[in-house]
Motif scaffolding. Structure first.
Motif, PDB file in Angstrom:
ATOM      1  N   ASN A 429      60.097  47.675  34.610  1.00 32.32           N
ATOM      2  CA  ASN A 429      58.828  47.732  33.137  1.00 32.32           C
ATOM      3  C   ASN A 429      57.658  47.918  32.950  1.00 32.32           C
ATOM      4  O   ASN A 429      57.016  47.838  31.787  1.00 32.32           O
ATOM      5  N   GLY A 430      57.002  48.235  34.536  1.00 27.54           N
ATOM      6  CA  GLY A 430      55.839  47.926  34.443  1.00 27.54           C
ATOM      7  C   GLY A 430      54.865  48.885  35.292  1.00 27.54           C
ATOM      8  O   GLY A 430      55.607  48.341  36.370  1.00 27.54           O
ATOM      9  N   PHE A 431      53.608  49.965  35.633  1.00 24.42           N
ATOM     10  CA  PHE A 431      53.329  50.120  37.012  1.00 24.42           C
ATOM     11  C   PHE A 431      52.018  50.439  35.993  1.00 24.42           C
ATOM     12  O   PHE A 431      52.425  51.490  36.068  1.00 24.42           O
ATOM     13  N   GLU A 432      50.845  49.645  36.184  1.00 24.27           N
ATOM     14  CA  GLU A 432      49.785  50.505  35.403  1.00 24.27           C
ATOM     15  C   GLU A 432      48.556  49.933  36.242  1.00 24.27           C
ATOM     16  O   GLU A 432      48.759  48.626  36.737  1.00 24.27           O
ATOM     17  N   MET A 433      48.137  50.096  35.966  1.00 25.33           N
ATOM     18  CA  MET A 433      46.438  49.866  37.214  1.00 25.33           C
ATOM     19  C   MET A 433      45.451  49.375  35.639  1.00 25.33           C
ATOM     20  O   MET A 433      45.367  49.093  34.972  1.00 25.33           O
ATOM     21  N   ARG A 434      45.181  48.234  37.060  1.00 26.95           N
ATOM     22  CA  ARG A 434      44.760  46.796  36.518  1.00 26.95           C
ATOM     23  C   ARG A 434      43.079  47.059  36.038  1.00 26.95           C
ATOM     24  O   ARG A 434      42.446  46.357  37.093  1.00 26.95           O
ATOM     25  N   THR A 435      42.933  46.438  34.742  1.00 27.42           N
ATOM     26  CA  THR A 435      41.421  47.021  34.715  1.00 27.42           C
ATOM     27  C   THR A 435      40.776  45.929  34.876  1.00 27.42           C
ATOM     28  O   THR A 435      41.205  44.546  34.573  1.00 27.42           O
ATOM     29  N   ASP A 436      39.109  45.412  35.377  1.00 26.87           N
ATOM     30  CA  ASP A 436      38.743  44.904  35.897  1.00 26.87           C
ATOM     31  C   ASP A 436      38.921  43.537  36.632  1.00 26.87           C
ATOM     32  O   ASP A 436      38.837  43.184  37.193  1.00 26.87           O
ATOM     33  N   SER A 437      39.997  45.127  37.806  1.00 34.99           N
ATOM     34  CA  SER A 437      40.440  44.805  39.366  1.00 34.99           C
ATOM     35  C   SER A 437      39.126  44.853  40.523  1.00 34.99           C
ATOM     36  O   SER A 437      39.598  43.805  41.225  1.00 34.99           O
ATOM     37  N   ALA A 438      38.374  46.178  39.799  1.00 37.62           N
ATOM     38  CA  ALA A 438      37.684  46.207  41.235  1.00 37.62           C
ATOM     39  C   ALA A 438      36.459  45.049  41.153  1.00 37.62           C
ATOM     40  O   ALA A 438      35.849  44.610  40.558  1.00 37.62           O
ATOM     41  N   GLY A 439      36.154  44.746  41.985  1.00 36.33           N
ATOM     42  CA  GLY A 439      34.511  44.298  42.797  1.00 36.33           C
ATOM     43  C   GLY A 439      33.910  45.282  42.379  1.00 36.33           C
ATOM     44  O   GLY A 439      33.538  46.297  42.704  1.00 36.33           O
ATOM     45  N   ALA A 440      32.825  44.602  41.518  1.00 31.18           N
ATOM     46  CA  ALA A 440      31.629  45.681  40.791  1.00 31.18           C
ATOM     47  C   ALA A 440      30.510  45.612  42.410  1.00 31.18           C
ATOM     48  O   ALA A 440      30.436  44.641  42.836  1.00 31.18           O
ATOM     49  N   GLY A 441      29.836  46.878  42.233  1.00 30.99           N
ATOM     50  CA  GLY A 441      28.777  47.256  43.118  1.00 30.99           C
ATOM     51  C   GLY A 441      28.169  48.667  42.555  1.00 30.99           C
ATOM     52  O   GLY A 441      28.553  49.442  41.837  1.00 30.99           O
ATOM     53  N   ARG A 442      27.185  49.021  43.573  1.00 34.42           N
ATOM     54  CA  ARG A 442      26.526  49.754  43.911  1.00 34.42           C
ATOM     55  C   ARG A 442      27.009  51.457  43.408  1.00 34.42           C
ATOM     56  O   ARG A 442      27.924  52.329  42.808  1.00 34.42           O
ATOM     57  N   PHE A 443      28.953  50.606  44.595  1.00 37.29           N
ATOM     58  CA  PHE A 443      30.087  51.843  44.892  1.00 37.29           C
ATOM     59  C   PHE A 443      30.674  50.729  44.451  1.00 37.29           C
ATOM     60  O   PHE A 443      30.909  49.496  45.125  1.00 37.29           O
ATOM     61  N   ARG A 444      31.775  50.900  43.643  1.00 37.36           N
ATOM     62  CA  ARG A 444      32.800  49.684  42.878  1.00 37.36           C
ATOM     63  C   ARG A 444      33.475  49.758  43.778  1.00 37.36           C
ATOM     64  O   ARG A 444      33.683  50.975  44.742  1.00 37.36           O
ATOM     65  N   GLY A 445      34.676  48.887  44.129  1.00 41.18           N
ATOM     66  CA  GLY A 445      36.118  48.780  44.633  1.00 41.18           C
ATOM     67  C   GLY A 445      36.858  49.407  43.821  1.00 41.18           C
ATOM     68  O   GLY A 445      36.890  49.913  42.601  1.00 41.18           O
TER      69      GLY A 445
END
Length: 589
Positions: A429-445
């Motif tokens: 029923n769902g497979f979606e990228m998760r907003t705000d799940s990446a680590g913040a950085g000059r180059f984020r995850g």
């Protein structure tokens, strides 16, 4: 034309390169055969397998880019097999099988088959195939025997003829017996593919030239590895990581790493790591050593041929009795997924002290492997399936991390929704990228994923390992942690109940799961995390932050809070407000 002489010095460059690449191609052929002939979705669709060839000293010569956590552990399996069945007692098409975690294996689902390859009566080398079987009868337990059928080295084929008694025993101890025989035959086919390719090489060049090529391939990788280590600054570099619990206690289980760089050698010491655990996250020596090798491979000349020449320059100390080198009967089910990924994370964090400008931030550091059963509401037949919901990789010195990518431990894939719905009584029923799940950085995850699987019949989560539920994946060089992971049960009325990780009210539930039951129509929801950030988030280009917001990678609120980037209603950068925000925040810091 066949050349039978023994080279007096070394091969000419062209012959060497043809042989070196042929060793890799042999393994690629093995994997193609295994993938096309296997019966289990976890093999043919999720690519949870590895194939390799070894010389007559059981040194790794060639491999495919399948599961790195398998490869360096496979020679332990091959050597254990040959201790039980010495080479002088083996004949063509004899195949030895094992999966015993304390006799060269890792966890019981990984089944290794080893076959000697002879040419004109002389031993040329060995073909080895390891595949993750869907089910060997076990589950979440505090004793390794409870994790499924454990096989010390046994002859599964003698002269090419199958040991039907052994195969029947295995089938009788699996919830998926319909996969077993086909997967064994598929692995046998992979071994035969290796035999055919190496025989072809020996026909063309002669056995002595092929052996010389094997020796020179090992020496070539060793030389490249020595040069790579020499580029690292000498010194001692320490780091640690942890899994929040083993599923039976709420105490964190810690891994401690000390890297010692001395000239062209590097030492990896696990002294200070937590003792063996009650729950099933312990890592047998073979698994831990394999994790060390592939974790370092990323930074010790990744272009060098992947073989045992690299191992010669690495010294490993893993104190016995720790969870990184347990003794029987400690349970080990999560070793290849939960435990090995923490080895990678800790080693990369230690390397961040040595080569901060070259390191990559830790990934989601988990394979998030789970196995579930579900009963068909029409036939009452019970099905067993697995999945590997991926997360994000960490930021790099030059780019953002990759989204929804398998942890470095394996080049595996998730179970496709279409395949799952055809084979099993489930609905995606769902497979979606998760907003705000990446680590913040000059180059984020990179970001993680939110996946939702509905059980159409009675279901049970037999086993799930996961971590990163308290603070996500760490960043480096000022980068921030990623989001927390979480597991939930979605009821038929749509309400959500946290079963692993931090609930809305702040309560934390241990993330190692087993025996979670689902009624028809209920769903398992998993939220994976992203990778850690690289560098100070306030140094990230505001236009890149705005682009991330427009693509739902970062929310507008987190853009302001974590990156100091203020956006207009049209999601364009408010330049003056952003300058002021970053200035004020920097002064406060």
């Amino acid at each position: 034309m066949t050349t039978n002489h023994i080279p007096s010095t070394q091969l000419d460059p062209i012959t060497f390169e043809v042989l070196r690449r042929s060793f890799e191609y042999t393994c690629e052929r093995m994997s193609l055969v295994l993938k096309k002939a296997s019966f289990s979705p976890i093999i043919y669709d999720m690519v949870d397998f590895s194939n390799a060839i070894f010389d007559n000293n059981v040194e790794l010569i060639g491999q495919t880019a399948n599961c790195p956590v398998h490869i360096a552990a496979m020679h332990f399996s091959a050597r254990a097999s040959l201790e039980k069945f010495p080479v002088n007692e083996l004949g063509p098409d004899d195949v030895i099988m094992l999966n015993d975690p304390y006799n060269g294996g890792t966890h019981t689902n990984d089944v290794t088959m080893t076959m000697p390859i002879f040419y004109d009566g002389e031993l040329l080398g060995f073909a080895v195939s390891r595949a993750h079987w869907t089910d060997v009868g076990g589950g979440f337990d505090t004793h390794v025997i409870g994790e499924g059928l454990s096989l010390s080295p046994l002859m599964v084929y003698k002269g090419g003829e199958p040991n039907t008694d052994l195969i029947n025993i295995i089938k009788n101890n699996s919830r998926t017996p319909h996969y077993v025989e086909g997967d064994i035959q598929a692995q046998m086919g992979a071994l035969q593919a290796a035999k055919n390719e190496l025989t072809r090489l020996a026909d063309k060049y002669g056995i002595d030239v092929v052996r010389q090529g094997m020796r020179e391939t090992l020496d070539y990788t060793q030389k490249m590895t020595k040069n790579a280590i020499s580029q690292l600054p000498d010194g001692e570099y320490e780091a640690s990581d942890y899994i929040e619990s083993d599923g039976f206690t709420d105490d964190p289980v810690r891994i401690k790493i000390k890297l010692t760089v001395n000239g062209d050698r590097i030492g990896v010491d696990f002294t200070g790591s937590s003792p063996a655990t009650i729950g099933p996250i312990n890592s047998p020596y073979a698994n831990t050593a394999s994790a060390v090798y592939y974790s370092l491979k990323f930074f010790l000349n990744p272009e060098a041929p992947a073989n045992a020449g690299m191992y010669r320059q690495i010294d490993i100390n893993i104190p016995e009795g720790t969870w990184m080198n347990p003794t029987w009967p400690s349970p080990v089910l999560g070793c290849t997924t939960a435990s090995s990924s923490k080895v990678t994370s800790a080693i990369w964090l230690a390397l961040a002290e040595a080569i901060p400008d070259d390191i990559v931030a830790p990934t989601c550091s988990d394979a998030n492997w789970y196995t579930a059963s579900v009963t068909d509401p029409e036939t009452n037949e019970t099905h067993v399936f697995s999945d590997l919901p991926a997360g994000g990789w960490g930021g790099t010195p030059a780019s953002d991390g990759m989204h929804v990518t398998m942890d470095p431990l394996g080049n595996c894939q998730n179970l496709p929704a279409e395949v799952a719905e055809v084979l099993f009584p489930v609905r995606h029923n769902g497979f979606e990228m998760r907003t705000d799940s990446a680590g913040a950085g000059r180059f984020r995850g990179g970001v993680g994923v939110r996946t939702e699987i509905e059980f159409l019949g009675r279901g049970e989560l037999i086993w799930m390992e996961s971590s990163r539920t308290l603070e996500g994946s760490p960043g480096v060089n000022g980068g921030l942690h990623s989001a927390q992971q979480r597991q939930l049960l979605k009821k038929t009325d749509g309400s959500l109940k946290t079963i692993g990780g931090v609930a809305e009210d702040g309560t934390w539930y241990p993330q190692m799961l087993g025996g979670i039951r689902f009624q028809p129509g209920e769903s398992f929801v998993f939220e994976s995390t992203g990778g850690g950030g690289w560098g100070n988030p306030f140094e990230r280009d505001p236009e890149l932050v705005a682009k991330d917001v427009r693509e739902d990678i970062v929310s507008k609120e987190k853009a302001a809070h974590l990156y100091g980037v203020i956006l207009t209603e049209d999601l364009e950068v408010d330049i003056e407000a952003t300058k002021e925000k970053r200035k004020v925040t920097s002064n406060e810091s």
